[in-house]
Design a protein around this motif. Structure first.
Motif, short mmCIF file in Angstrom:
data_model
loop_
_atom_site.label_atom_id
_atom_site.label_comp_id
_atom_site.label_asym_id
_atom_site.label_seq_id
_atom_site.Cartn_x
_atom_site.Cartn_y
_atom_site.Cartn_z
N UNK A 17 22.53 44.78 -29.76
CA UNK A 17 21.13 44.35 -29.61
C UNK A 17 20.29 45.43 -28.95
N UNK A 18 20.88 46.15 -27.98
CA UNK A 18 20.17 47.23 -27.30
C UNK A 18 21.14 48.37 -27.00
N UNK A 19 20.60 49.57 -26.86
CA UNK A 19 21.39 50.72 -26.42
C UNK A 19 21.12 50.94 -24.93
N UNK A 20 22.14 51.35 -24.17
CA UNK A 20 21.90 51.61 -22.74
C UNK A 20 20.98 52.82 -22.57
N UNK A 21 20.02 52.69 -21.66
CA UNK A 21 19.05 53.76 -21.47
C UNK A 21 18.88 54.06 -19.99
N UNK A 22 18.52 55.33 -19.73
CA UNK A 22 18.25 55.76 -18.37
C UNK A 22 16.84 55.33 -17.98
N UNK A 23 16.49 55.56 -16.70
CA UNK A 23 15.15 55.21 -16.23
C UNK A 23 14.05 55.92 -16.99
N UNK A 24 14.38 57.11 -17.54
CA UNK A 24 13.37 57.86 -18.31
C UNK A 24 13.35 57.48 -19.78
N UNK A 25 14.20 56.52 -20.15
CA UNK A 25 14.20 56.04 -21.52
C UNK A 25 15.17 56.74 -22.44
N UNK A 26 15.98 57.69 -21.92
CA UNK A 26 16.94 58.38 -22.76
C UNK A 26 18.17 57.51 -23.00
N UNK A 27 18.69 57.56 -24.23
CA UNK A 27 19.90 56.81 -24.54
C UNK A 27 21.07 57.43 -23.78
N UNK A 28 21.81 56.58 -23.08
CA UNK A 28 22.94 57.06 -22.27
C UNK A 28 24.21 57.07 -23.12
N UNK A 29 24.31 58.11 -23.94
CA UNK A 29 25.42 58.19 -24.88
C UNK A 29 26.77 58.28 -24.18
N UNK A 30 26.78 58.88 -22.98
CA UNK A 30 28.05 59.03 -22.27
C UNK A 30 28.66 57.66 -21.93
N UNK A 31 27.82 56.68 -21.60
CA UNK A 31 28.33 55.34 -21.31
C UNK A 31 29.02 54.75 -22.54
N UNK A 32 28.40 54.93 -23.70
CA UNK A 32 29.00 54.43 -24.93
C UNK A 32 30.28 55.18 -25.25
N UNK A 33 30.27 56.50 -25.02
CA UNK A 33 31.47 57.30 -25.30
C UNK A 33 32.61 56.90 -24.37
N UNK A 34 32.29 56.71 -23.09
CA UNK A 34 33.33 56.33 -22.13
C UNK A 34 33.90 54.95 -22.45
N UNK A 35 33.02 54.03 -22.89
CA UNK A 35 33.50 52.70 -23.27
C UNK A 35 34.41 52.77 -24.48
N UNK A 36 34.06 53.64 -25.44
CA UNK A 36 34.89 53.82 -26.63
C UNK A 36 36.24 54.44 -26.26
N UNK A 37 36.21 55.46 -25.41
CA UNK A 37 37.45 56.10 -24.99
C UNK A 37 38.35 55.12 -24.24
N UNK A 38 37.75 54.28 -23.39
CA UNK A 38 38.52 53.30 -22.64
C UNK A 38 39.14 52.24 -23.53
N UNK A 39 38.40 51.85 -24.58
CA UNK A 39 38.91 50.82 -25.50
C UNK A 39 40.07 51.32 -26.32
N UNK A 40 40.17 52.66 -26.51
CA UNK A 40 41.23 53.23 -27.34
C UNK A 40 42.49 53.55 -26.56
N UNK A 41 42.42 53.41 -25.24
CA UNK A 41 43.60 53.77 -24.42
C UNK A 41 44.66 52.66 -24.45
#
Length: 567
Positions: free
Chosen positions: A543-567
């Motif tokens: 529904x939404x992408x995680x974003x920083x206070x400046x409105x940038x998409x926080x891709x690292x959060x998504x990457x870390x979640x993906x890496x954690x799910x694959x462990x």
């Protein structure tokens, strides 16, 4: 370079630490090899042999034709092909005509190809029949002043005897692709030329005027933001690594190279094609990867040198026909782009006495900036700084050098480092730092150096996905995906893949008006609009992408979640 660098203890005793390359253009390497070895095989393609005399003659003919089409000193010419004899001819013909090669990945589609025409101000492109339509489509979609003026089209059968389609050199899946002849497309405001017609003109080649300090190659590399950037390489930077590669790998006129890594990529261009031509070696050309064709060619042509990506070796070893192949002629096997699994490297060593030699380099460094020495390689290691290279590990924030064992950013100084990014002074300025009075390139890769001076990758600093050795830049894929009418936002990350190492995953927010769009529809659209290796293998809707206070998409959060799910 400091004389006490620890890797010098393991440096090949037969080699100098730095070299003095020829002060000539790269074309002279082919001309010299053709004079010395006119009747020796230069290219082998489906059992058809092209000698060095024949190769040089075709290069002269095409260079004359390009000059006749208006190509002049310093002009950029797009070269969009899979591995074929015509690619080698065209590459050297562009250089012979005093122009600059713009190598393009043939997997790119029209939407991507627009940038490779517009950005280098290219007016001439050379391609194969199966790709000509995409290039014409890209050119036709541009404003009149930015289009191609000439499109040169060769058919695969121009260099291929159809009778070879029945033999083991031809994978069954290739037959329809390679044997088909394609009609020439329409080029708005320009002309389309058949390859054979141009060569038949026998127009004289112009005087060869360029030298070591002229631009030779403009390969494109992507990054964390924006469209791909052209890397300005002079003849001397490529010449350095061709000569160094010949010396490091002991290449000579009786070397036989399996040419399967793509010659539109910097490794295939420099470490394979230019190094082989300089050494007057033979290139046994494969248009695409097929494990059983590779096994047959290594066995039949007594291949001595095979530069590859590790997935190719893994695939060949897994062939049910592997026991029928003779790999005893191989003297060198190595590559980069992805780590070689330790178990596979050990199997090569135990079964064949072959130490897989990994290396490291970037488009910006004309392929190798690091390589494992043949006599003392380490597994899953980038190797030691290459000939003439000073490489360090620094803190990416303070830019202070770090001691052995600590992880930081790899920085590189050497004669093979590019001049800068085409039309991008801002990107060029940020890519280099002054360190100990020298200009170092910031690789953007995190690594460490051990006590013996060997380098190892440690972490992902750049936002990049490594899929079977193909570098995928998420920002570039996102830019393309945003053109899909159903996509409101997209964030591209890496997902682990047992075979490819990593694959592309897209996390997508759909527009309210397109909520019924399926992942399959998005993947199908991506296949139509981008190179196959960039296409997401997975699409996740949120529904939404995680974003920083400046409105940038926080891709690292998504990457870390993906890496954690694959462990």
């Amino acid at each position: 370079m400091p004389a006490d660098r620890p890797h010098y203890r393991f440096w090949p005793k037969r080699l100098p630490h730095a070299i003095t390359p020829p002060a000539t253009s790269l074309w002279h390497n082919l001309a010299t090899s053709a004079q010395r070895y006119p009747d020796k095989p230069a290219l082998v393609y489906f059992d058809r042999v092209t000698t060095y005399r024949e190769l040089a003659g075709q290069v002269e003919a095409l260079a004359g034709a390009l000059h006749g089409l208006g190509v002049r000193r310093g002009d950029r010419v797009v070269l969009d092909m899979q591995n074929t004899p015509q690619l080698v001819v065209a590459h050297f013909a562009i250089l012979r005509a005093n122009a600059v090669v713009v190598p393009v990945n043939p997997m790119n589609r029209a939407e991507e190809l627009k940038h490779y025409i517009r950005d280098p101000d290219a007016k001439v492109a050379i391609t194969t029949g199966d790709l000509a339509g995409e290039l014409a489509k890209a050119s036709n979609a541009l404003p009149a002043g930015e289009r191609l003026a000439h499109l040169v089209v060769t058919q695969f059968t121009d260099a291929l005897d159809p009778a070879a389609a029945q033999g083991p050199s031809m994978a069954p899946a290739w037959r329809d692709w390679l044997l088909a002849r394609h009609e020439l497309p329409a080029l708005d405001g320009g002309e389309v030329h058949a390859w054979t017609d141009l060569l038949a003109r026998s127009a004289p080649a112009p005087a060869h005027e360029v030298g070591a300090d002229d631009m030779a190659l403009l390969p494109y590399t992507s990054g964390t933001t924006g469209l791909p950037k052209g890397c300005i390489h002079l003849h001397r930077s490529l010449m350095h690594n061709a000569v160094s590669g010949q010396m490091w790998g002991c290449a000579h006129p009786d070397t036989v190279v399996l040419a399967v890594v793509p010659m539109f990529h910097i490794t295939g261009i420099v470490s394979m094609m230019h190094t082989a031509i300089l050494a007057a070696a033979a290139l046994v050309i494969m248009p695409r990867w097929d494990r059983d064709v590779a096994g047959h060619l290594i066995s039949t042509w007594k291949v001595t040198s095979w530069t590859n990506i590790p997935t190719m070796v893994i695939d060949l070893l897994a062939s049910p026909h592997f026991k029928n192949y003779d790999l005893s002629s191989l003297v060198y096997i190595g590559g980069g782009g992805a780590a070689m699994p330790q178990a596979v490297a050990q199997r090569l060593l135990d079964g064949f006495g072959l130490a897989y030699q990994e290396g490291y380099g970037l488009t910006e460094t004309a392929a190798p900036s690091h390589s494992n020495p043949p006599d003392h390689p380490k597994q899953q290691c980038l190797g030691m700084p290459f000939m003439g290279v000073d490489a360090r590990v620094v803190d990416p924030d303070t830019l202070q050098e770090l001691p052995p064992g600590e992880s930081g950013e790899i920085i590189i100084h050497g004669p093979q480092v590019f001049e800068g990014y085409w039309k991008r002074p801002d990107a060029t300025a940020s890519a280099f730092i002054e360190f100990e009075g020298k200009r170092f390139f910031r690789s953007g890769d995190m690594g460490r150096m051990d006590e013996e001076g060997y380098f190892f990758i440690t972490d992902r600093l750049k936002r990049m996905i490594n899929a079977s050795g193909f570098k995928v830049w998420p920002a570039e894929v996102e830019l393309l995906m945003f053109r899909h009418p159903a996509i409101q936002e997209a964030c591209v990350i890496a997902t682990r893949d047992a075979y490819r190492g990593e694959s592309v995953k897209a996390v997508v927010v759909l527009r309210p008006s397109h909520k019924d769009t399926t992942a399959e529809e998005i993947v199908a659209w991506c296949r139509e609009n981008m190179a196959a290796y960039k296409v997401p293998r997975q699409v996740q809707f949120v529904d939404v992408l995680p974003k920083s206070g400046s409105g940038k998409v926080m891709w690292r959060l998504l990457q870390e979640a993906e890496d954690g799910a694959k462990q």
